[in-house]
Every structure is written in C-alpha cells, then in structure tokens.
Design a protein around this motif. Structure first.
Motif, short mmCIF file in Angstrom:
data_model
loop_
_atom_site.label_atom_id
_atom_site.label_comp_id
_atom_site.label_asym_id
_atom_site.label_seq_id
_atom_site.Cartn_x
_atom_site.Cartn_y
_atom_site.Cartn_z
N ALA A 212 -43.48 -38.62 34.79
CA ALA A 212 -43.27 -40.06 34.63
C ALA A 212 -42.78 -40.40 33.23
O ALA A 212 -41.90 -41.26 33.06
N ASP B 76 -47.97 -35.11 37.17
CA ASP B 76 -47.45 -36.43 37.54
C ASP B 76 -47.19 -37.28 36.30
O ASP B 76 -46.16 -37.96 36.20
N ARG B 77 -48.13 -37.26 35.35
CA ARG B 77 -47.95 -38.07 34.14
C ARG B 77 -46.79 -37.57 33.31
O ARG B 77 -46.01 -38.36 32.74
#
Length: 448
Positions: A164, A160-161
């Motif tokens: 992003a 997820d990071r």
C-alpha cells in the motif's frame, strides 16, 4: 560414476548490529536457492549456502561475545566500512546479497551498488527487510529500502501495508515478498516446568526513561518476592558498554544494583530460544521475543502498565489478546492469544512455517535464471525525487549523490594498521561511555 554435487549458492550478508546479523544470516539460509532448508539433504550434497558476512563499522558493530551469543556461523566474517564493502561487491561473485541494515544504510548501499555494478551483465539478487515488528516510521523505512529486488515482509499484515505504501507513492511494489521471521522455531510448550519460570524480555530503548525502567524492574522484583517458588529471570540483550540495534542509555544491570532482589531473581543473557526452552510465562513491553514465544504457544503477556502507546510499540499487539498489566498477572491472569491475529503476524502456529520462505526462494531462483541478467538497481529516491534528503543519507556513508565514494573516503585496498585499529576501538568505547554515562547525567542536569 559419482553423481555431481550441485554448486553451493554464495550469499553475502551486510549487517550493522548483532540483531541484524542474526536476521540477515538466518534469512540467507532460509532463502538460499535450492531445496528448502527443512528438506533432508541428499547423499553427498553439501548443506547450506556459502555465507560471507560483513559487519558495517559503526556504533552498534557487534562484539565477539555478541556474535557468539547469536550463534549463527559464517564461512567468513569481517568488519568493513561502506566503501570497503562496495569494493568487495565490485570484485566478488555472489548469487544473493542480503542488506540487513537500518533504512538509511540500505538506501546508501543500493545507490553505491548501482554505481559499482553499472557495467556488469550479471549481479546478485539484492534482498532486504526488517528484523522484527514494524511499528514506527513505516513510510520512511520502506521508501529507504525501495530498489532492492526483494523487500521481505515478515507477515501477511506487513506485506499488505508495504504494498500500500509503495503503490501510494507510485513506486513499483512487486519486490514485496511475504515470508516470516527467520528465527522462529523451537519445541512447542508442553506444560509447566519445575520451577515455574517467568521471563521478562528487556529492550534497549523501550521504555526510555529512568522512571519507567525502574518501575518495570521493581514490579519484576516484587513478583519474585510474591512467588518465592518461581524462578524470575530478567533476559538482557547486551552487557554495559555493548550496543545493539537500539541505544541503551540506562542498562537494567545498573538499575538493579540499587535493589536487593530475592534469590529466585536472576539476570540472564544468551540465545533467546534457549531461554524460551524453560519459560512458562514470557512478559515484555513490545519485544519481538513475544512473537517467538507465541510461535511456541508459550503463555505471553504484553504489558499495559505504561499505557498502550505508539512510542512503546505495544500498540502493535492491539487485538492479540496478550495485553495485560502486572496487577493482573500477580492476581493469576493468563491471556489467551487471538488465533486470527496470530495468523496475520506470520507466527505460523498451524505448522505452515516450514513453507513460509518458499515464495522468496522461488522468486530468487527466477531472477537468477532471468535471460540477460538482472536490470540495474533503481531506488525510488534519486537526486530528482528527493534532492533535499538523499545526498545527506549517502554522505553519512562517504558517498556522493551519484553513489561514488567521496574524496577522503577510507581506501578499500588498505588494511588498517595497529594504530588505526586501536584508535577505532578507543573511539567506539568513548562513544558508548558517552551514551551510557555522560548523556544521562547531562539530561538530568537539564531537568533541574
């Protein structure tokens, strides 16, 4: 008529330290095209991919002892410069290439490979990632890895990071692929051993100061004195004079010489998995060994004695339920890990680890079957997007801004002679001596 045996995939791994060789080689085995590594091989089939290892020459090039300790064999293994490696990739034929390097090394190789493969219709699938917990320089490290076909994330949280960051700068995030750390495994913890064994997993650069390292060592020795019935082990990554992924200026081996530890205190080396086989309590500041330990459900403690700080990396374990101090441990406290936190970290205590690499394997197979071959490598950083940053990164590996070797770069078709090999070893030894002996002295003199 005998059944034909499928061709074994060919994988190359380029690594710049012992830890990254371990990560790269084990990752290569788990993402190799074909059946899962956990599946039983069919009769007559050859096990595993053909693995060619390349060790990037530098300050942290692993020694034979370190390679033996890692315990990951290869069909071939040799030390190379960046330019020598690029020449090997121009001439070789591989299905997958794993770049297990620091971020700047990955970026340099991506540009160099884009140059040597620019006229090829077929090329390997290029894979990169991180050897452990990503707790600093997230944007910097990720953008230096952008351009690989797969950027592996060791957990759902990291995936997820990573996406992003890429999406936030307008870069393609489709390369991000969730996997897990490739070296998790071993038998689950089933109860206390005889003797009860406490292991402190040391780190080369965390903490850095003599004061903090001496404090941790004293607390470990004190714990051994308080509990003579226990075996207390200090698990070390390297011997003095060797380097790992991070520079170790103050080896614990030298600090312990000033103490008089009890008989139940010992220094140990070797494979971390083998040490965990006899561990009842794993203690560390922020080592990836904590994730290995949690995966096996071994009681695990991340120390708070020196604070919970980004510079220590233990902030990554906020919410884990594993944070505690030596005072609490001496009083008998045993943390219980938070199951939701553990799940998001790719530790996979629920049995899902066997399928953690399926998505990466399937994606590699799709890319290898892509009609017309793979497109050119296109890193986010170019002479247009980062004209003040990229040239310096490439120059450190003797490459120009367009990825071609600079004048005077080591020739790839010349084997180093005996004199050149001796000079290389002497230079590396002098560097390591300077880091571990001279630099600390100069630093202490500056503090007077």
């Amino acid at each position: 008529m005998p059944v034909s045996t499928p061709k074994r995939p060919r994988i190359a791994v380029l690594a710049d330290s012992d830890t990254r060789w371990k990560w790269g080689a084990l990752t290569a085995a788990r993402i190799a095209p074909g059946p899962s590594m956990e599946a039983a091989p069919s009769e007559g089939a050859q096990a595993g991919p053909l693995l060619d290892g390349f060790l990037l020459r530098g300050r942290a090039t692993p020694t034979p002892r370190q390679l033996q300790e890692v315990g990951v064999p290869a069909d071939s293994l040799r030390e190379v410069t960046a330019v020598e490696f690029l020449c090997a990739m121009a001439q070789g034929s591989y299905d997958v290439l794993v770049l297990s390097l620091v971020g700047g090394g990955v970026q340099a190789m991506l540009h160099g490979l884009a140059r040597v493969w620019e006229n090829r219709t077929e090329r390997p699938v290029v894979v990169t990632g991180y050897v452990g917990v990503v707790y600093e320089k997230l944007a910097d490290g990720l953008l230096l890895r952008h351009g690989a076909d797969l950027v592996l994330a060791n957990s759902r949280q990291d995936a997820d990071r990573f996406r992003a960051v890429y999406e936030g700068v307008g870069a393609d995030a489709s390369a991000v692929t969730e996997v897990a750390l490739p070296f998790l495994g071993g038998a689950p913890y089933e109860g206390e051993h005889d003797p009860y064994t406490v292991v402190f997993a040391a780190q080369p650069s965390v903490p850095e100061s003599r004061k903090d390292r001496t404090y941790l060592l004293n607390r470990l020795v004190q714990h051994a004195r308080r509990h003579p019935e226990r075996e207390v082990l200090l698990k070390l990554r390297s011997k003095p004079g060797e380097h790992t992924t991070h520079i170790e200026e103050l080896p614990y081996q030298r600090l312990v010489q000033r103490l008089d530890p009890p008989d139940n205190f010992r220094l140990v080396y070797g494979n971390m998995g083998e040490v965990l086989d006899r561990t009842d309590l794993l203690v560390t500041v922020s080592s990836t060994a904590a994730l290995e330990s949690l995966h096996r459900r071994i009681p695990t403690v991340v120390l708070t004695d020196l604070g919970i700080r980004e510079s220590l990396g233990n902030h990554h374990f906020v919410g884990s339920g594993c944070l505690a101090s030596w005072d609490q441990l001496d009083a008998g406290h045993r943390p219980a890990p938070d199951e939701d936190w553990v799940s998001r970290q790719g530790v996979a205590v629920d049995g899902s680890y066997d399928s953690a690499f399926d998505a990466a394997r399937e994606r590699i197979a799709e890319l290898l079957d892509r009609p017309g071959g793979l497109p050119s490598l296109t890193p986010y950083y170019t002479p247009v997007t980062a004209p003040g940053y990229l040239p310096g990164i490439l120059a450190r590996h003797h490459l120009g801004p367009d990825g071609t070797p600079l004048p005077g770069a080591p020739a790839a078709d010349e084997e180093p002679g005996p004199v050149r090999q001796i000079v290389r070893r002497a230079a590396r030894g002098a560097y390591r001596h300077g880091v571990q002996r001279v630099a600390p002295v100069i630093r202490r003199m500056g503090e007077l």
